[in-house]
Design a protein around this motif. Structure first.
Motif, PDB file in Angstrom:
ATOM      1  N   PRO A 168       6.696   7.265  -5.110  1.00 10.59           N
ATOM      2  CA  PRO A 168       5.502   7.211  -5.968  1.00 10.59           C
ATOM      3  C   PRO A 168       5.598   6.000  -6.894  1.00 10.59           C
ATOM      4  CG  PRO A 168       7.053   8.839  -6.808  1.00 10.59           C
ATOM      5  CD  PRO A 168       7.701   8.229  -5.593  1.00 10.59           C
ATOM      6  N   LEU A 169       4.491   5.312  -7.072  1.00 10.60           N
ATOM      7  CA  LEU A 169       4.483   4.158  -7.970  1.00 10.60           C
ATOM      8  C   LEU A 169       3.614   4.463  -9.180  1.00 10.60           C
ATOM      9  CD1 LEU A 169       4.061   1.167  -5.483  1.00 10.60           C
ATOM     10  CD2 LEU A 169       6.143   2.307  -6.216  1.00 10.60           C
ATOM     11  N   ASP A 170       4.232   4.464 -10.350  1.00 15.99           N
ATOM     12  CA  ASP A 170       3.492   4.614 -11.604  1.00 15.99           C
ATOM     13  C   ASP A 170       3.319   3.205 -12.171  1.00 15.99           C
ATOM     14  OD1 ASP A 170       2.674   4.858 -14.182  1.00 15.99           O
ATOM     15  OD2 ASP A 170       4.113   6.396 -14.748  1.00 15.99           O
ATOM     16  N   LEU A 171       2.079   2.703 -12.101  1.00 20.47           N
ATOM     17  CA  LEU A 171       1.834   1.294 -12.427  1.00 20.47           C
ATOM     18  C   LEU A 171       1.362   1.099 -13.871  1.00 20.47           C
ATOM     19  CD1 LEU A 171       0.042   0.531  -9.057  1.00 20.47           C
ATOM     20  CD2 LEU A 171       2.314  -0.271  -9.702  1.00 20.47           C
ATOM     21  N   THR A 172       1.587   2.119 -14.727  1.00 25.15           N
ATOM     22  CA  THR A 172       1.075   1.983 -16.099  1.00 25.15           C
ATOM     23  C   THR A 172       1.681   0.775 -16.816  1.00 25.15           C
ATOM     24  OG1 THR A 172       2.596   3.775 -16.619  1.00 25.15           O
ATOM     25  CG2 THR A 172       0.290   4.332 -16.670  1.00 25.15           C
ATOM     26  N   LYS A 173       2.902   0.408 -16.444  1.00 24.97           N
ATOM     27  CA  LYS A 173       3.514  -0.750 -17.126  1.00 24.97           C
ATOM     28  C   LYS A 173       3.508  -2.000 -16.250  1.00 24.97           C
ATOM     29  CE  LYS A 173       6.555   2.147 -19.880  1.00 24.97           C
ATOM     30  NZ  LYS A 173       7.751   2.942 -19.628  1.00 24.97           N
ATOM     31  N   ALA A 174       2.853  -1.910 -15.099  1.00 26.18           N
ATOM     32  CA  ALA A 174       2.849  -3.050 -14.169  1.00 26.18           C
ATOM     33  C   ALA A 174       1.727  -4.027 -14.521  1.00 26.18           C
ATOM     34  CB  ALA A 174       2.674  -2.532 -12.747  1.00 26.18           C
ATOM     35  N   PRO A 175       1.851  -5.292 -14.085  1.00 19.02           N
ATOM     36  CA  PRO A 175       0.829  -6.287 -14.433  1.00 19.02           C
ATOM     37  C   PRO A 175      -0.487  -6.106 -13.679  1.00 19.02           C
ATOM     38  CG  PRO A 175       2.537  -7.261 -13.043  1.00 19.02           C
ATOM     39  CD  PRO A 175       2.981  -5.867 -13.366  1.00 19.02           C
ATOM     40  N   LEU A 176      -0.527  -5.209 -12.686  1.00 19.00           N
ATOM     41  CA  LEU A 176      -1.784  -5.010 -11.952  1.00 19.00           C
ATOM     42  C   LEU A 176      -1.970  -3.542 -11.595  1.00 19.00           C
ATOM     43  CD1 LEU A 176      -1.186  -6.787  -8.473  1.00 19.00           C
ATOM     44  CD2 LEU A 176       0.482  -5.564  -9.834  1.00 19.00           C
ATOM     45  N   ASP A 177      -3.242  -3.146 -11.381  1.00 21.24           N
ATOM     46  CA  ASP A 177      -3.505  -1.738 -11.085  1.00 21.24           C
ATOM     47  C   ASP A 177      -3.312  -1.462  -9.590  1.00 21.24           C
ATOM     48  OD1 ASP A 177      -5.801  -2.569  -9.786  1.00 21.24           O
ATOM     49  OD2 ASP A 177      -7.162  -1.958 -11.389  1.00 21.24           O
ATOM     50  N   ALA A 178      -3.547  -0.200  -9.205  1.00 25.21           N
ATOM     51  CA  ALA A 178      -3.209   0.213  -7.836  1.00 25.21           C
ATOM     52  C   ALA A 178      -4.069  -0.519  -6.795  1.00 25.21           C
ATOM     53  CB  ALA A 178      -3.367   1.727  -7.710  1.00 25.21           C
ATOM     54  N   GLN A 179      -5.371  -0.657  -7.056  1.00 26.71           N
ATOM     55  CA  GLN A 179      -6.250  -1.349  -6.104  1.00 26.71           C
ATOM     56  C   GLN A 179      -5.815  -2.798  -5.930  1.00 26.71           C
ATOM     57  OE1 GLN A 179      -8.364  -0.267  -4.097  1.00 26.71           O
ATOM     58  NE2 GLN A 179      -9.238   1.632  -4.881  1.00 26.71           N
ATOM     59  N   ALA A 180      -5.514  -3.437  -7.047  1.00 22.24           N
ATOM     60  CA  ALA A 180      -5.117  -4.845  -6.994  1.00 22.24           C
ATOM     61  C   ALA A 180      -3.788  -4.999  -6.253  1.00 22.24           C
ATOM     62  CB  ALA A 180      -5.020  -5.407  -8.407  1.00 22.24           C
TER      63      ALA A 180
ATOM     64  N   LEU B 243       7.886   2.908 -12.170  1.00 23.29           N
ATOM     65  CA  LEU B 243       8.779   4.057 -12.194  1.00 23.29           C
ATOM     66  C   LEU B 243       8.868   4.653 -10.795  1.00 23.29           C
ATOM     67  CD1 LEU B 243       7.508   5.839 -15.417  1.00 23.29           C
ATOM     68  CD2 LEU B 243       9.415   4.263 -15.191  1.00 23.29           C
ATOM     69  N   ALA B 244       9.986   4.499 -10.173  1.00 24.49           N
ATOM     70  CA  ALA B 244      10.170   5.078  -8.845  1.00 24.49           C
ATOM     71  C   ALA B 244      11.589   5.618  -8.773  1.00 24.49           C
ATOM     72  CB  ALA B 244       9.929   4.020  -7.778  1.00 24.49           C
ATOM     73  N   THR B 245      11.988   6.211  -9.874  1.00 27.78           N
ATOM     74  CA  THR B 245      13.408   6.544 -10.033  1.00 27.78           C
ATOM     75  C   THR B 245      13.798   7.899  -9.448  1.00 27.78           C
ATOM     76  OG1 THR B 245      12.754   7.297 -12.209  1.00 27.78           O
ATOM     77  CG2 THR B 245      13.857   5.161 -12.095  1.00 27.78           C
TER      78      THR B 245
ATOM     79  N   ILE C 139      12.089  -2.110  -6.496  1.00 29.01           N
ATOM     80  CA  ILE C 139      10.838  -2.247  -7.237  1.00 29.01           C
ATOM     81  C   ILE C 139      10.991  -1.853  -8.705  1.00 29.01           C
ATOM     82  CG2 ILE C 139       8.522  -1.228  -7.384  1.00 29.01           C
ATOM     83  CD1 ILE C 139       8.644  -1.114  -4.296  1.00 29.01           C
ATOM     84  N   ALA C 140      11.946  -0.988  -8.980  1.00 29.46           N
ATOM     85  CA  ALA C 140      12.121  -0.450 -10.338  1.00 29.46           C
ATOM     86  C   ALA C 140      12.164  -1.528 -11.435  1.00 29.46           C
ATOM     87  CB  ALA C 140      13.368   0.425 -10.396  1.00 29.46           C
ATOM     88  N   PRO C 141      12.856  -2.663 -11.239  1.00 31.12           N
ATOM     89  CA  PRO C 141      12.914  -3.664 -12.324  1.00 31.12           C
ATOM     90  C   PRO C 141      11.567  -4.258 -12.698  1.00 31.12           C
ATOM     91  CG  PRO C 141      14.562  -4.116 -10.640  1.00 31.12           C
ATOM     92  CD  PRO C 141      13.688  -3.037 -10.104  1.00 31.12           C
ATOM     93  N   PHE C 142      10.538  -4.048 -11.879  1.00 29.39           N
ATOM     94  CA  PHE C 142       9.234  -4.649 -12.177  1.00 29.39           C
ATOM     95  C   PHE C 142       8.316  -3.681 -12.918  1.00 29.39           C
ATOM     96  CE2 PHE C 142      11.220  -6.847  -8.759  1.00 29.39           C
ATOM     97  CZ  PHE C 142      11.168  -8.160  -9.215  1.00 29.39           C
TER      98      PHE C 142
END
Ligand SMILES: Cc1ncc(COP(=O)(O)O)c(C=O)c1O
Length: 345
Positions: free
Chosen positions: A287-299, A277-279, A271-274
């Motif tokens: 743990p998934l830090d979705l601050t840089k991901a294209p969608l939020d946690a609910q989505a 941060l799960a390093t 998942i890290a390349p997307f």
């Protein structure tokens, strides 16, 4: 049909179902009335867990929350203070129990997961006196749930023990997943046990038992713990059926946690390349830090669910994946396929 028959359930390691071997152990357990102290399987489990942690005694309790709260009431009198991480389970998910049942005042350090700075904790301890609330105990969580399954290093725990001794306060371990720390860092359970006045340890998380936790401590403390447990409605009768599941889990499900840790690492790496941060994955929590991901946690959770994968939402842009006994390698492959597709956007 059960959720696990339909979904790859990565929400929590509490979702596991007893294995056939565990069910057999439960069905054939020797039982008695545990409130009378007469359940042989409960008594055997308590003796076994006390010995594993090098303590005199243990008490079988219905849940990790109750085990924590009993332990906290043992070491912090009403009106006095507990110190812990702001993200600790005892102050986040136990519905204010320390205050509601124990009259305990809690003060927290900024959430740092397993990366505790002992100097920060030492500076927070307040001495006895009428002026300020006196600190009576420090609690840590091994492994740290909201801290992404991080493992507190032994050196940090030793330093906290020294601080607690110098200040004359107790050190409690919420060891719901202490088995994972033991497997990840190779620290003997008795090595952890020696550092704490009280521990709570769970059989119903990664170990896969359906119910049950234990409070571990001195004989004197556990005698008082029995009274507190009964007062809180935790007295159980033929609980040997549940204790048998716990004994089975201790015999068969500790070493295999390494496989859950490997599955978590594989998930994190995929998942890290997307932009997630799960390093820092050390154990079975990702743990998934979705601050840089294209969608939020609910989505993310909704999109993954639609594809048969369940994810926990912890905050607007924080989510969590948990590996466990009921998710095999094929389930992890499926989760990687779904999550990478969803995260790619
Ligand atoms: C770190 C930690 N402590 C305590 C508990 C409480 O356990 P229970 O759900 O059995 O009350 C949990 C539950 O997930 C946990 O993660």
């Amino acid at each position: 049909m059960a959720v696990a028959d339909v979904f790859v359930d990565l929400r929590s390691d509490t979702v596991t179902r007893p294995t056939p071997g565990m069910r057999e152990a439960m069905a054939t357990a020797d039982v008695g009335d545990d409130v009378y102290g007469e359940d042989p399987t409960v008594n055997a489990l308590e003796a076994e867990v006390a010995a594993l942690f090098g303590h005199e005694a243990a008490l079988f309790a219905p849940s990790g929350s109750m085990a924590n709260q009993i332990a906290l009431q043992l070491v912090v009198p009403p009106g006095d203070e507990l110190l812990c991480d702001a993200d600790a389970h005892v102050v986040t998910y136990e519905i204010g129990a320390a205050a509601a049942y124990g009259g305990i005042s809690s003060r927290t350090w900024s959430p740092v997961g397993a990366d505790i700075d002992p100097d920060v904790v030492a500076a927070m301890v307040r001495p006895e006196g009428y002026h300020a609330v006196p600190t009576r105990a420090i609690a840590v969580e091994q492994t740290h749930n909201r801290g992404g399954g991080g493992v507190i290093p032994l050196a940090t725990l030793r330093e906290l023990r020294r601080i607690a001794d110098d200040a004359g306060v107790a050190l409690h371990c919420d060891g719901a997943r202490i088995w994972h720390a033991h497997v990840a860092d190779g620290v003997p359970l008795a090595g952890y046990g020696a550092l704490f006045d009280t521990l709570s340890v769970c059989l119903s998380k990664g170990l896969g038992a359906p119910v049950g936790s234990l409070v571990v401590g001195s004989a004197d403390k556990i005698a008082r713990a029995r009274v507190l447990c009964k007062r809180m409605g935790g007295g159980m009768r033929q609980a040997g059926i549940l204790a048998a599941a716990g004994r089975y889990a201790l015999a068969h499900h500790v070493d295999r946690l390494a496989a859950d840790h490997a599955k978590a690492a594989r998930l994190a790496e995929a998942i890290a390349p997307f932009g997630v941060l799960a390093t820092t994955v050390r154990t079975n929590l990702v743990p998934l830090d979705l601050t840089k991901a294209p969608l939020d946690a609910q989505a993310l959770a909704a999109a993954a669910r639609a594809e048969g994968v369940l994810v926990s939402v912890l905050g607007p842009r924080t989510a969590r994946l948990v590996t466990h006994l009921d998710v095999d390698d094929a389930g992890i492959d499926r989760a990687i396929e779904v999550l990478t597709r969803v995260l790619r956007g």
